[in-house]
Design a protein around this motif. Structure first.
Motif, PDB file in Angstrom:
ATOM      1  N   ARG A 296      16.734 -34.003  41.366  1.00 47.05           N
ATOM      2  CA  ARG A 296      15.818 -35.339  40.952  1.00 47.05           C
ATOM      3  C   ARG A 296      14.416 -35.126  41.653  1.00 47.05           C
ATOM      4  NH1 ARG A 296      18.835 -40.915  42.149  1.00 47.05           N
ATOM      5  NH2 ARG A 296      16.911 -41.649  41.574  1.00 47.05           N
TER       6      ARG A 296
ATOM      7  N   SER B 101      20.875 -37.608  34.451  1.00 53.66           N
ATOM      8  CA  SER B 101      20.689 -36.179  34.967  1.00 53.66           C
ATOM      9  C   SER B 101      21.093 -35.087  34.109  1.00 53.66           C
ATOM     10  CB  SER B 101      21.397 -35.995  36.453  1.00 53.66           C
ATOM     11  OG  SER B 101      21.303 -34.664  36.656  1.00 53.66           O
TER      12      SER B 101
ATOM     13  N   TYR C  36      14.885 -39.745  36.834  1.00 54.76           N
ATOM     14  CA  TYR C  36      15.124 -38.130  36.612  1.00 54.76           C
ATOM     15  C   TYR C  36      14.138 -37.206  35.858  1.00 54.76           C
ATOM     16  CZ  TYR C  36      19.835 -40.034  37.723  1.00 54.76           C
ATOM     17  OH  TYR C  36      20.671 -40.492  38.352  1.00 54.76           O
TER      18      TYR C  36
END
Length: 187
Positions: free
Chosen positions: A47, A127, A24
């Protein structure tokens, strides 16, 4: 060809120590840090976006910096030069360490049981961890420079260095500790 951010700092030697954040924290996708929303059309697009560009976008969230990407770009470049002078390390590695140290591992969500809202501690997705860390570092720098004689470049450098050292006086690290403390009480 060796890729360098801002034409000064190499990316190849930067290491992400937190295993959950490896996929990430992306530093190799763009040289110019301005993709123009190319990856925003699908859910996992961030990403593929350079993490430094995402950080620039977080800096632009406040009133003074709204829409001024080139000004934020220059401020971040100057902040990285300040970090390089102070720490004698690659500022991108210092930035990655700051993101790792200011990303919360646990947070609280509210569950409803028969009309009663009960707080419940949950793990944070990687994330979201990166998003929260970037947002808190940017907020800490903009809050520190607001109504202050200290320019945003120095405030950014201070916040990134303090977060990289896992110092509690950093806005991002203190917010992370607060979130984790609240979630520990909600277990």
């Amino acid at each position: 060809m060796e890729m360098k951010i801002f034409g000064l700092f190499p990316v190849e030697e930067v290491q992400v120590h937190d295993i959950s954040l490896v996929s990430y924290i992306n530093l190799k996708s763009a040289i110019n840090l301005h993709t123009g929303g190319r990856y925003s059309n699908y859910a996992a697009g961030k990403r593929n976006m350079n993490t430094l560009e995402r950080f620039l976008n977080k800096i632009m969230r406040t009133e003074k910096w709204t829409g001024k990407k080139y000004s934020a770009y220059r401020a971040l470049k100057t902040a990285f030069e300040i970090i390089n002078e102070r720490t004698k390390e690659n500022p991108i590695q210092v930035f990655v360490n700051a993101v790792e140290n200011s990303a919360p591992r646990e947070e609280v969500t509210r569950l409803k049981y028969g009309g009663i809202a009960v707080p419940k501690a949950v793990d944070v997705a990687p994330s979201r961890r990166v998003d929260i860390a970037l947002r808190n570092i940017a907020m800490g720098a903009t809050n520190a420079s607001y109504k202050s004689r200290k320019p945003i470049e120095e405030c950014l450098a201070d916040q990134i260095i303090l977060a990289a050292k896992n110092d509690g006086s950093s806005f991002a690290v203190s917010k992370k500790e607060e979130i984790e403390r609240i979630s520990a009480s909600a277990r």
